[in-house]
Scaffold this motif. Sequence first.
Motif, PDB file in Angstrom:
ATOM      1  N   TRP A 303      -3.211 -32.931 -74.429  1.00 19.79           N
ATOM      2  CA  TRP A 303      -3.057 -31.781 -73.515  1.00 19.79           C
ATOM      3  C   TRP A 303      -4.214 -31.762 -72.506  1.00 19.79           C
ATOM      4  N   LYS A 304      -5.433 -31.926 -73.032  1.00 17.13           N
ATOM      5  CA  LYS A 304      -6.599 -31.891 -72.140  1.00 17.13           C
ATOM      6  C   LYS A 304      -6.528 -32.998 -71.095  1.00 17.13           C
ATOM      7  N   GLN A 305      -6.046 -34.167 -71.532  1.00 19.01           N
ATOM      8  CA  GLN A 305      -6.052 -35.316 -70.622  1.00 19.01           C
ATOM      9  C   GLN A 305      -4.839 -35.368 -69.700  1.00 19.01           C
ATOM     10  N   GLY A 306      -3.926 -34.425 -69.823  1.00 18.87           N
ATOM     11  CA  GLY A 306      -2.717 -34.459 -68.995  1.00 18.87           C
ATOM     12  C   GLY A 306      -1.853 -35.637 -69.378  1.00 18.87           C
ATOM     13  N   GLN A 307      -1.638 -35.793 -70.690  1.00 20.73           N
ATOM     14  CA  GLN A 307      -0.854 -36.926 -71.213  1.00 20.73           C
ATOM     15  C   GLN A 307       0.180 -36.406 -72.204  1.00 20.73           C
ATOM     16  N   VAL A 313       3.109 -30.056 -66.811  1.00 19.58           N
ATOM     17  CA  VAL A 313       1.932 -29.773 -67.647  1.00 19.58           C
ATOM     18  C   VAL A 313       0.836 -30.803 -67.334  1.00 19.58           C
ATOM     19  N   ASP A 314       1.229 -32.051 -67.255  1.00 20.95           N
ATOM     20  CA  ASP A 314       0.240 -33.110 -67.000  1.00 20.95           C
ATOM     21  C   ASP A 314      -0.382 -32.968 -65.608  1.00 20.95           C
ATOM     22  N   ALA A 315       0.452 -32.593 -64.624  1.00 25.67           N
ATOM     23  CA  ALA A 315      -0.077 -32.409 -63.267  1.00 25.67           C
ATOM     24  C   ALA A 315      -1.108 -31.286 -63.268  1.00 25.67           C
ATOM     25  N   GLY A 316      -0.814 -30.184 -63.968  1.00 19.12           N
ATOM     26  CA  GLY A 316      -1.736 -29.047 -64.009  1.00 19.12           C
ATOM     27  C   GLY A 316      -3.066 -29.428 -64.643  1.00 19.12           C
ATOM     28  N   MET A 317      -2.996 -30.114 -65.798  1.00 16.62           N
ATOM     29  CA  MET A 317      -4.235 -30.463 -66.489  1.00 16.62           C
ATOM     30  C   MET A 317      -5.049 -31.465 -65.678  1.00 16.62           C
ATOM     31  N   ARG A 318      -4.347 -32.314 -64.930  1.00 19.33           N
ATOM     32  CA  ARG A 318      -5.090 -33.289 -64.111  1.00 19.33           C
ATOM     33  C   ARG A 318      -5.639 -32.621 -62.845  1.00 19.33           C
ATOM     34  N   GLU A 319      -4.910 -31.625 -62.314  1.00 19.50           N
ATOM     35  CA  GLU A 319      -5.469 -30.880 -61.176  1.00 19.50           C
ATOM     36  C   GLU A 319      -6.790 -30.236 -61.606  1.00 19.50           C
ATOM     37  N   PRO A 442       7.274 -37.790 -74.429  1.00 13.73           N
ATOM     38  CA  PRO A 442       6.861 -36.390 -74.651  1.00 13.73           C
ATOM     39  C   PRO A 442       6.295 -36.162 -76.049  1.00 13.73           C
ATOM     40  N   LEU A 443       5.250 -35.337 -76.108  1.00 13.99           N
ATOM     41  CA  LEU A 443       4.601 -35.035 -77.390  1.00 13.99           C
ATOM     42  C   LEU A 443       5.541 -34.326 -78.349  1.00 13.99           C
TER      43      LEU A 443
END
Length: 465
Positions: A303-307, A313-319, A442-443
């Motif tokens: 989640w933290k790594q945007g993976q 979700v991944d775009a948000g965590m990477r932003e 997906p996780l």
Amino acid sequence: MRTLVLFRRDFRLLDHPALTEATRDGEIAGGYIKEDTLTSAHDYWEMAHVVDVKQSLNDEGVPFLLGDAPVVDQVTAWCDQYDMDAVYFNRSYLQDEIEQEDNLIEVLESKGIVVKRFDSDVLAKPGTVLTGKGEYYKVFTPFYKALRQEKLIQPVKKPTDFSGLAIESSDISIDEPAWFKKLLKHFIPGEQAALKQLESFLHDALSHYSKRRDRPARKDTSRLSVYLAVGAISPRVIYQAVMAYDEAGPGMDSEKEAFIRQLMWRDFSYQQLYQHKEAEKKAMREEFDRFNWENNETDIERWKQGQTGYPLVDAGMRELYETGYMHNRVRMVVASFLVKHLLVDWRIGLQYFEETLLDHDRQNNALGWQWVMGSGFDASPYFRIFNPITQAEKFDPEGEYIKRYVPELRQLSGPALFRPFEASETELKRGGVVLGKDYKEPLVDHKAARERALMRYQDIKEASS
Ligand SMILES: Cc1cc2nc3c(=O)[nH]c(=O)nc-3n(C[C@H](O)[C@H](O)[C@H](O)COP(=O)(O)OP(=O)(O)OC[C@H]3O[C@@H](n4cnc5c(N)ncnc54)[C@H](O)[C@@H]3O)c2cc1C
């Protein structure tokens, strides 16, 4: 009178009542105390604003001191060393900091030093907007309606006549790590940058705020949170500027209202945490503290790594990782994904935001997480589980935001971009994506995760009935 003006999350000269009053009363020096070492993005961001306010004061001939001892020790040491008659500061609305202020006041007054504290960081100070029964509002809309009826205090003008004490300023040099310098490509620190950002927002985005504020791809919200979080601008200045903005266009009044309503969520958070000081640590609806979390380490890391395998979700965590900011709509989606799809304790998410957000604000962050979790008094109900796919389709319909932050999906389009795990072999091949290699599987499965979360919710409901 020789006055020390203490700064803390109010790194500005405009609408700084403590500073303005001190300049009227005599000679002044500014001061800031940082007891802990800098670790988070917000810490470095705040320090950049310490440097900014120091420069602004020095330009006016006012010295600025930096200390690192415990607050009471540091302030009393400065008072003794520089023969101060008075200490002025703007108050905090966090209970632990209020206790610290009360303690400081007691010690200083026992030494014969005059202490004054002022209100400046909210539109209306907690305790002034109450229900007919004299209680704090628990629900936002009636709070907002009542606050709209209040006659709000006007911002205090920037002082014009400064008289600085004849003492040496402290040297402030910060060794900014490379990861933090990268964030400065997206946000410029300082009071002038904050005022400029307000101007740009008024000219470029206010007129379509309500229609576009939920679209993360464009800069259609004010992005003033990064400045509010360190007090480079005050909410009263923003409020006044918005209300006075007279580039009347069709529907401008309702756009102004939509924005002011959002700004008032901040006051709501402040008064909620003022009353419930444990809200950063404990669910406001206590049954939620009995929730059975999974807290799986791999899930948390991904989640933290945007993976996570969910593009929005991944775009948000990477932003967040790349810029130190995340759009509000996406904050809701990623937070909901963490606590409901992955069953991770909301406090783990809260702490990660604390470490990574430039705009980290203890009140807004706590209320944001409690809202998503459903454990706040005025919160999204727990059973409202954001669907990360339909949220992306609705709020990022062209996939512009996803493509910006998840470049490995750039060649995909249409439904395949929003749900690559359901795309055909041909679509994936055309987009150059091998699932599990270029982009994660997906996780969790959305539907199964949703049902699992609802069952856990049912458990706490049954246990508390
Ligand atoms: C899980 C979660 C965590 C959050 N953590 C923080 C945080 O640490 N710091 C923070 O400032 N905001 C936080 N928010 C609230 C919100 O996401 C940001 O204030 C907003 O995205 C900032 O962008 P902006 O300045 O462009 O907002 P705009 O839409 O331009 O709004 C203007 C101002 O209104 C206030 N505001 C807007 N929305 C909210 C809201 N939902 N709650 C409280 N105030 C609001 C902010 O001060 C904001 O700067 C969080 C929200 C969630 C869901």
